[in-house]
Enzyme design. Structure first.
Site, PDB file in Angstrom:
ATOM      1  N   GLU A 253      -6.810  16.480  -1.979  1.00 39.67           N
ATOM      2  CA  GLU A 253      -5.897  17.075  -2.961  1.00 39.67           C
ATOM      3  C   GLU A 253      -6.588  17.331  -4.300  1.00 39.67           C
ATOM      4  O   GLU A 253      -6.093  16.972  -5.368  1.00 39.67           O
ATOM      5  CB  GLU A 253      -4.667  16.172  -3.133  1.00 39.67           C
ATOM      6  CG  GLU A 253      -3.891  16.011  -1.829  1.00 39.67           C
ATOM      7  CD  GLU A 253      -2.604  15.207  -1.939  1.00 39.67           C
ATOM      8  OE1 GLU A 253      -2.537  14.316  -2.802  1.00 39.67           O
ATOM      9  OE2 GLU A 253      -1.679  15.480  -1.159  1.00 39.67           O
ATOM     10  N   LYS A 327      -2.972   5.623   5.872  1.00 46.46           N
ATOM     11  CA  LYS A 327      -1.512   5.737   5.788  1.00 46.46           C
ATOM     12  C   LYS A 327      -0.899   5.509   7.161  1.00 46.46           C
ATOM     13  O   LYS A 327      -1.509   5.848   8.182  1.00 46.46           O
ATOM     14  CB  LYS A 327      -1.100   7.112   5.255  1.00 46.46           C
ATOM     15  CG  LYS A 327      -1.378   7.279   3.764  1.00 46.46           C
ATOM     16  CD  LYS A 327      -0.723   8.536   3.199  1.00 46.46           C
ATOM     17  CE  LYS A 327      -1.102   8.695   1.730  1.00 46.46           C
ATOM     18  NZ  LYS A 327      -0.402   9.801   1.056  1.00 46.46           N
ATOM     19  N   ASP A 332       2.344  12.042   5.780  1.00 44.68           N
ATOM     20  CA  ASP A 332       2.471  11.514   4.428  1.00 44.68           C
ATOM     21  C   ASP A 332       3.817  10.821   4.214  1.00 44.68           C
ATOM     22  O   ASP A 332       4.695  11.385   3.572  1.00 44.68           O
ATOM     23  CB  ASP A 332       2.307  12.671   3.426  1.00 44.68           C
ATOM     24  CG  ASP A 332       2.125  12.183   2.003  1.00 44.68           C
ATOM     25  OD1 ASP A 332       1.962  10.977   1.805  1.00 44.68           O
ATOM     26  OD2 ASP A 332       2.149  13.029   1.092  1.00 44.68           O
ATOM     27  N   GLU A 354      -1.808   1.455   4.993  1.00 39.05           N
ATOM     28  CA  GLU A 354      -1.150   1.826   3.728  1.00 39.05           C
ATOM     29  C   GLU A 354       0.263   2.303   4.016  1.00 39.05           C
ATOM     30  O   GLU A 354       0.461   3.246   4.773  1.00 39.05           O
ATOM     31  CB  GLU A 354      -1.952   2.937   3.025  1.00 39.05           C
ATOM     32  CG  GLU A 354      -1.301   3.419   1.726  1.00 39.05           C
ATOM     33  CD  GLU A 354      -2.124   4.502   0.999  1.00 39.05           C
ATOM     34  OE1 GLU A 354      -3.367   4.499   1.101  1.00 39.05           O
ATOM     35  OE2 GLU A 354      -1.507   5.354   0.344  1.00 39.05           O
ATOM     36  N   GLU A 360       9.145   7.942  -2.055  1.00 41.47           N
ATOM     37  CA  GLU A 360       8.897   9.346  -2.386  1.00 41.47           C
ATOM     38  C   GLU A 360       9.692  10.312  -1.505  1.00 41.47           C
ATOM     39  O   GLU A 360      10.344  11.219  -2.019  1.00 41.47           O
ATOM     40  CB  GLU A 360       7.394   9.639  -2.265  1.00 41.47           C
ATOM     41  CG  GLU A 360       7.039  11.093  -2.488  1.00 41.47           C
ATOM     42  CD  GLU A 360       5.546  11.368  -2.430  1.00 41.47           C
ATOM     43  OE1 GLU A 360       4.755  10.401  -2.285  1.00 41.47           O
ATOM     44  OE2 GLU A 360       5.167  12.546  -2.514  1.00 41.47           O
ATOM     45  N   GLU A 481      17.723   8.949   7.862  1.00 38.38           N
ATOM     46  CA  GLU A 481      17.101   9.874   8.814  1.00 38.38           C
ATOM     47  C   GLU A 481      18.133  10.857   9.369  1.00 38.38           C
ATOM     48  O   GLU A 481      17.850  12.042   9.531  1.00 38.38           O
ATOM     49  CB  GLU A 481      16.462   9.076   9.954  1.00 38.38           C
ATOM     50  CG  GLU A 481      15.678   9.955  10.925  1.00 38.38           C
ATOM     51  CD  GLU A 481      14.904   9.145  11.958  1.00 38.38           C
ATOM     52  OE1 GLU A 481      15.275   7.979  12.212  1.00 38.38           O
ATOM     53  OE2 GLU A 481      13.937   9.690  12.517  1.00 38.38           O
TER      54      GLU A 481
HETATM   55  C1  GCU Z   1       1.299  12.352  -1.639  1.00 44.69           C
HETATM   56  C2  GCU Z   1       1.936  12.336  -2.988  1.00 44.69           C
HETATM   57  C3  GCU Z   1       0.922  12.456  -4.067  1.00 44.69           C
HETATM   58  C4  GCU Z   1      -0.173  11.418  -3.875  1.00 44.69           C
HETATM   59  C5  GCU Z   1      -0.744  11.504  -2.489  1.00 44.69           C
HETATM   60  C6  GCU Z   1      -1.725  10.398  -2.168  1.00 44.69           C
HETATM   61  O1  GCU Z   1       0.787  13.605  -1.346  1.00 44.69           O
HETATM   62  O2  GCU Z   1       2.865  13.375  -3.092  1.00 44.69           O
HETATM   63  O3  GCU Z   1       1.582  12.276  -5.283  1.00 44.69           O
HETATM   64  O4  GCU Z   1      -1.174  11.578  -4.808  1.00 44.69           O
HETATM   65  O5  GCU Z   1       0.279  11.401  -1.558  1.00 44.69           O
HETATM   66  O6  GCU Z   1      -1.353   9.493  -1.418  1.00 44.69           O
HETATM   67  O7  GCU Z   1      -2.851  10.420  -2.620  1.00 44.69           O
END
Ligand code: GCU
Length: 648
Positions: A253, A327, A332, A354, A360, A481
């Site tokens: 990202e 994760k 996500d 994780e 979120e 859900e």
């Molecule tokens: C998700 C989340 C982000 C975060 C990312 C991560 O995409 O929306 O805000 O930075 O996870 O786990 O790094």
């Protein structure tokens, strides 16, 4: 006056302090952590008048463990941390049982690392924070003081032993955390945490050698880069006591990483691991690496595949002080995903699970969503085959799985924190159950979601409130859900904020998050005929996931494109299932509100008010989800609801 609450912890009362005696500890040591344990027992313990509690060191016990004999008031501990956990265990039992604690133990933690990851920014904001602002940072400064001490106490009381205080997206001021600008404040903060046996970790900017070091590259094999990190780490560890190491989000990202230099993730992680090795430091390297610049037209690239594709080839390449943090699912933190195939796939690599207790995608601490049932499913998942042995995620992260070669003490579980500076720490009072539950589960993965919820409620809102709230917590994940995203397909949330419905919000975007609905059906084909993701799970699971009849139904749309008219195991068509679950979900929220109303006058007024206010918002949200999802699929398919309910 503190303007924050103590959650499940016992209140300070004017009771006589008991005597606590310690035996077996080296008399020349400072024993700060042991003192914390004795203080807790003295101030908050309820023991017979003139009683003396004995804390005895027993080095035959595994690290951090303890046992208690209520007859002799003897707490036997492996080490000082064991004394803290034992003390909190006694206080918990005393609170639950109205004064006396039964004997227990030996209690041995399942996971060496039991960690919180805070996504706090140095300006005081929190990425994906739903409980106010940061209590670690404000306006580029580090905060310390009573709130941090109470934070440490709260999380240590459920067994947390490591925390990352800053956001994984390390930019601006946060890059300078590893510089003399912050050493003094960090060492104070670290000292506070260490009183409760908590090690400090920081998120690291992989390109710090460029951003603050003035180098022109961050190639992990470049001698200049290697020596910059070596020197910097020497300085950092000399200046910050009790520092456990670093968490790194690289090549993800928009964050920098070794891929820029055609190096592997292992090259990057190992370079840093070498630099911290001398100081006993650990590098926790995240596997959340995927292409976030995808073309929605491209049906071959599958984000779900990315973690495995990027890391499986590096299995066995990592230094023994590196842990890969994975994760729970391949996407996500959605309300439903398969378990990441990396857990079963990596055999010679240290791993950490994780999860995200910050809600979120699961209601943002407005909607009730007790996540322990989800975490239990992940931990109990058999990575090889449903009937295999010694292959669950819980066993893998506890370093007890068959056929996995890992470094002892180098594994565990981390949760993205749901805390902030709101008076109740988690915004929603009911979201405290996720914080409490995560800690308890990380320590003892055999506890059930129900046991944990009962324990939590018995300490904080016992009696009638416990009776009413228990079923609400336990069904809340299923309810959420039902009114949100059907059968594992995920997303459908409003872009950016991730709260509330937007069925096509991510459909024509670059993030790799598609449901592919048209007028005939919905879902992503992840069999070999589609993206091939199912095969990452190995032959036994591939067979199950690829077969629509065998595939766990809650994941059906994750693995398959299904027609609206296809029948599910219930005999219902897919479209009718979508309609029904959405109506059910909203009815369940309405019923929950009704039962919580019965707690008016029973729960403290402030708490009742806070819970009801969020329930109202949850109901509004649930209706939006129901009506938008149902209308969307009705309009696509043209198939009416069999029961003729209102669809727009
Ligand atoms: C998700 C989340 C982000 C975060 C990312 C991560 O995409 O929306 O805000 O930075 O996870 O786990 O790094």
């Amino acid at each position: 006056m503190k303007n924050w609450e103590q959650c499940w912890l016992p209140d300070e009362e004017n009771r006589e302090e008991c005597a606590v005696r310690c035996e077996g500890f080296d008399p020349s040591g400072s024993h700060r952590v042991l003192s914390t344990a004795t203080e807790e027992l003295k101030r908050y313990g309820r023991f017979p008048k003139d009683a003396e509690v004995l804390i005895v060191l027993d080095d035959k016990l595994p690290p951090e463990s303890y046992a208690y004999d209520s007859g002799t008031l003897k707490l036997t501990v492996a080490d000082e941390r064991g004394a803290v956990y034992g003390a909190f265990h006694i206080l918990r039992e005393q609170k639950i049982h109205g004064g006396t604690s039964p004997s227990f133990g030996p209690c041995i933690p399942d996971n060496p690392f039991r960690m919180l990851n805070h996504w706090d920014n140095m300006d005081g904001s929190i990425e994906r924070g739903y409980a106010g602002l940061s209590f670690f940072f404000k306006d580029g400064r580090i905060l310390n003081g009573d709130r941090i001490r109470d934070y440490a106490r709260l999380v240590a009381s459920v067994g947390i032993n490591a925390v990352v205080i800053n956001n994984v997206n390390v930019k601006g001021d946060a890059t300078w955390l590893i510089s003399d600008r912050y050493y003094r404040d960090l060492s104070e903060l670290s000292n506070t945490l260490s009183l409760y046996g908590i090690r400090l970790f920081l998120s690291l900017n992989y390109a710090a050698c460029m951003d603050i070091g003035g180098l022109d590259n961050a190639d992990p094999l470049d001698p200049g880069v290697i020596s910059w990190w070596k020197e910097r780490m020497k300085e950092v560890f000399e200046n910050i006591p009790n520092l456990g190491g670093f968490l790194v989000k690289a090549d993800s990202e928009g964050r920098p990483g070794p891929f820029t230099y055609q190096r592997t993730q292992a090259d990057g992680a190992n370079m840093l691991a070498e630099a911290v090795r001398e100081y006993g430091g650990t590098i926790i390297w995240r596997c959340f690496v995927y292409n976030c610049m995808q073309d929605w037209r491209d049906r071959k690239t599958d984000r779900a595949r990315a973690g495995y594709d990027n890391f499986i080839g590096t299995d066995g390449d990592y230094a023994d002080n590196v842990i890969l943090q994975i994760k729970n699912g391949p996407m996500d933190f959605q309300i439903r995903e398969p378990v990441s195939p990396l857990f079963g796939g990596l055999k010679k690599t240290n791993m950490m699970l994780e999860v995200q207790i910050a809600q979120e995608y699961t209601g943002q601490q407005i909607d009730v969503c007790y996540l322990i049932p989800l975490f239990k499913e992940v931990l109990g998942y058999h990575t090889e085959a449903p009937d295999a042995e010694g292959d669950t995620v819980a066993e893998i992260i506890a370093a007890k799985a068959k056929g996995h070669r890992v470094t002892p003490g180098m594994s565990g579980i981390a949760a993205v924190s749901n805390m902030g500076d709101d008076p109740n720490w988690t915004g929603s009072d009911l979201a405290q159950a996720n914080l409490y539950g995560f800690g308890r589960l990380a320590f003892d993965t055999s506890l059930s979601a129900e046991q944990i919820a009962r324990e939590f409620l018995a300490q904080i809102w016992p009696g009638k409130a416990e009776e009413v709230l228990l079923p609400i917590l336990l069904t809340s994940r299923a309810t959420y859900e039902k009114y949100t995203v059907p059968l594992g397909i995920g997303w459908m949330v409003r872009p950016a904020t991730h709260y509330g419905p937007s069925v096509d919000g991510y459909e024509y975007d670059r993030w790799g998050t598609y449901h592919r609905a048209d007028h005939l059906g919905v879902g992503v084909d992840r069999t070999d005929a589609g993206t091939g993701y199912a095969a990452q799970h190995g032959p036994a699971w591939k067979k199950i996931y690829e077969d629509t009849d065998a595939c766990p139904e809650e994941l059906l749309l994750f693995f398959h494109r299904v027609l609206y008219t296809d029948r599910l195991r219930s005999g219902k068509t897919l479209i009718q299932h979508i309609y029904d679950t959405h109506f059910e979900g909203v009815s369940e929220v309405e019923a929950n509100m009704e039962s919580i109303r019965s707690l008016e006058g029973i729960l403290p007024e402030k708490i009742y008010g806070r819970i009801m206010e969020r329930m109202e918002r949850q109901l509004y949200n649930a209706k939006e989800w129901r009506d938008q999802v149902n209308s969307y699929f009705f309009r696509k398919s043209g198939i009416p609801d069999e029961q003729g309910r209102m669809i727009y």
